[in-house]
Scaffold this active site. Structure first.
Site, PDB file in Angstrom:
ATOM      1  N   LYS A  91      21.853   5.886  53.251  1.00 30.26           N
ATOM      2  CA  LYS A  91      21.759   7.013  54.338  1.00 30.26           C
ATOM      3  C   LYS A  91      20.987   6.942  55.699  1.00 30.26           C
ATOM      4  O   LYS A  91      21.347   7.209  56.680  1.00 30.26           O
ATOM      5  CB  LYS A  91      21.674   8.511  53.776  1.00 30.26           C
ATOM      6  CG  LYS A  91      22.729   8.972  52.593  1.00 30.26           C
ATOM      7  CD  LYS A  91      23.973   9.231  53.354  1.00 30.26           C
ATOM      8  CE  LYS A  91      25.063   9.820  52.070  1.00 30.26           C
ATOM      9  NZ  LYS A  91      24.794   9.369  50.803  1.00 30.26           N
ATOM     10  N   GLU A 113      24.779  18.464  57.087  1.00 28.02           N
ATOM     11  CA  GLU A 113      25.533  19.122  55.670  1.00 28.02           C
ATOM     12  C   GLU A 113      24.795  18.076  54.557  1.00 28.02           C
ATOM     13  O   GLU A 113      24.673  17.052  55.005  1.00 28.02           O
ATOM     14  CB  GLU A 113      27.056  18.894  55.513  1.00 28.02           C
ATOM     15  CG  GLU A 113      27.674  17.608  55.255  1.00 28.02           C
ATOM     16  CD  GLU A 113      27.397  16.588  56.525  1.00 28.02           C
ATOM     17  OE1 GLU A 113      27.215  17.146  57.699  1.00 28.02           O
ATOM     18  OE2 GLU A 113      27.499  15.462  56.160  1.00 28.02           O
ATOM     19  N   SER A 381      23.894   1.267  46.596  1.00 28.55           N
ATOM     20  CA  SER A 381      23.609   2.246  47.428  1.00 28.55           C
ATOM     21  C   SER A 381      22.499   2.981  47.431  1.00 28.55           C
ATOM     22  O   SER A 381      21.730   3.662  48.626  1.00 28.55           O
ATOM     23  CB  SER A 381      24.945   3.090  47.919  1.00 28.55           C
ATOM     24  OG  SER A 381      25.135   3.735  46.529  1.00 28.55           O
TER      25      SER A 381
HETATM   26  C1  LIG Z   1      25.936   9.834  49.720  1.00 28.38           C
HETATM   27  C2  LIG Z   1      25.952   8.719  48.716  1.00 28.38           C
HETATM   28  C3  LIG Z   1      26.848   7.848  48.398  1.00 28.38           C
HETATM   29  C4  LIG Z   1      28.400   8.051  48.922  1.00 28.38           C
HETATM   30  O1  LIG Z   1      28.436   8.074  50.236  1.00 28.38           O
HETATM   31  P1  LIG Z   1      29.414   6.892  50.977  1.00 28.38           P
HETATM   32  O2  LIG Z   1      29.508   7.459  52.366  1.00 28.38           O
HETATM   33  O3  LIG Z   1      30.826   6.719  50.339  1.00 28.38           O
HETATM   34  O4  LIG Z   1      28.303   5.767  51.035  1.00 28.38           O
HETATM   35  C5  LIG Z   1      26.707   6.674  47.396  1.00 28.38           C
HETATM   36  N1  LIG Z   1      25.777   6.178  47.173  1.00 28.38           N
HETATM   37  C6  LIG Z   1      24.307   7.047  47.391  1.00 28.38           C
HETATM   38  C7  LIG Z   1      23.344   6.560  46.850  1.00 28.38           C
HETATM   39  C8  LIG Z   1      24.482   8.100  48.252  1.00 28.38           C
HETATM   40  O5  LIG Z   1      23.600   8.772  48.450  1.00 28.38           O
END
Ligand SMILES: *Cc1c(COP(=O)(O)O)cnc(C)c1O
Length: 394
Positions: A91, A113, A381
């Protein structure tokens, strides 16, 4: 690569656009103009890259998962370590870009948000270092579930405003943030957290996240001397996945799979898999895309074990890539995700976010069916510290 640019109105094919109240058209025009100016501005881009480097900790490693590869007994597996980023997920790549843009535009207040709180924490951190006022909207249900992240945001100097309407989760927080923006648009910048919303957000967020794929390309070339065969990422709004995929879209030999939240079943309300079960198209929060809705066009409730994937719509570029067949979409259930969370932790010493564990769950299904000389890159992610309570109480 130009086929993957949206048109002037922000449409990829029939998806995207701008479905907002009249009062937001002028601010979105202002934002679009600013973004297109700085998108190619050398000093903006070098400041962005320098902050990614020194504040977020980039480049993140491309890690060869040796034990996972052996256990699954198929393709060679690499993990892109977005979990190592400052504040714990991808993020922050987007937040750094958008806060720089807000400052260039002379905005004095940033609103955002958050669902699980990851985007809120990243926004609050970047605002703190920029010395800019920060307000985060969060559903009361999410505040209860993610109390630690609420306290982190507050320590970082953000004001966290509780949203009591609707399901008291992400969708309702976005509604409140949009309402705030309409009211305070002169000095306020709305920092959207995924590749969603009205034009230019899906494009801008994708651009700021595409650093992931650019790093991956040079890292895999260095390690293996060639492109990967398969990319896997989880898909909530779609930002970490498009951030990984974008660099490789023009390379037809690279297969891509997005993994949605399969939840506890395929009935309405039990999942958040926009592509996997029903196929319906509609408008939610400013953009036209695949959408979970009932026969009357009411937004369906969704369910996922991971708050970050629990959203009724998906970024418009994904809808386009889905229809073209360029990216395949599938889902992983809550149970498969929990197994993957535990398996990766014990096998590689890496605790993944529950969101990322969806991608790992699919990796576990597919890696053993691929030849040993093939290469998979799976996007990790985020890190799973925030989910440890949840998983160990299941
Ligand atoms: C917010 C988040 C996601 C999902 O959001 P995307 O916009 O689809 O990437 C996925 N993994 C993590 C660790 C997140 O914090």
């Amino acid at each position: 690569m130009r086929i993957y640019e949206p048109d002037d109105q922000g449409y990829w094919g029939e998806y995207g656009g701008r479905f907002v109240p009249e009062t937001l058209i002028a601010p979105l025009d202002e934002l679009t103009e600013a973004y297109f100016t700085y998108r190619t501005d050398a000093s903006f881009q070098s400041e962005y890259i320098a902050l990614l480097h020194d504040f977020a900790g980039r480049p993140t490693p491309l890690y060869f998962a040796e034990r996972l590869t052996k256990k699954l007994n198929g393709a060679k597996i690499y993990l892109k370590r977005e979990d190592i980023n400052h504040t714990g997920a991808h993020k922050i790549n987007n937040c750094i870009g958008q806060v720089l843009l807000a400052r260039r535009m002379g905005k004095r207040r940033i609103i955002a948000e958050t669902g699980a709180g990851q985007h809120g924490v990243a926004t609050a951190a970047v605002c703190a270092r920029a010395g800019i006022q920060c307000v985060i909207y969060m559903g009361s249900e999410d505040m209860r579930r993610q109390e630690l992240n609420v306290r982190r945001m507050q320590l970082l100097g953000a004001e966290v405003l509780e949203v009591n309407s609707g399901s008291q989760t992400l969708k309702d927080a976005i509604n409140e943030a949009l309402r705030d923006w309409v009211t305070n648009v002169a000095d306020t910048y709305y920092l959207l957290g995924s590749a969603l919303g009205p034009h230019p957000y899906p494009l801008m967020v994708r651009d700021f996240q595409s650093i992931i794929g650019r790093e991956v390309r040079s890292q895999i070339l260095e390690k293996e001397g060639r492109s990967p065969d398969l990319l896997i990422a989880c898909v909530g709004g779609g930002s970490n996945s498009i951030g990984l995929f974008y660099e490789f879209l023009g390379d037809p030999k690279v297969r891509m799979i997005g993994v949605e939240a399969g939840g506890i079943g395929n009935a309405s309300g039990q999942h958040a898999a926009r592509f996997s079960f029903d196929h319906s198209i509609g408008v939610l929060q400013g953009t036209k895309s695949y959408l979970l809705q009932d026969l009357h066009g009411q937004i369906s409730t969704t369910h996922s074990i991971s708050a970050g994937l629990d959203y009724a719509s998906v970024g418009p570029e994904h809808a386009f890539l889905h229809d073209r067949g360029r990216v395949e979409y599938t889902s992983a259930t809550d149970d498969e995700t929990l197994d993957a969370f535990r398996f990766l932790s014990a096998t590689e010493g890496i605790i993944p976010a529950l969101e990322s564990a969806h991608a790992i769950a699919h990796l576990i299904k597919i890696a053993g069916k691929m030849p040993k000389d093939s290469i998979i890159i799976c996007n990790l992610s985020g890190r799973g510290d925030k989910d440890v309570d949840r998983v160990t109480n299941e």
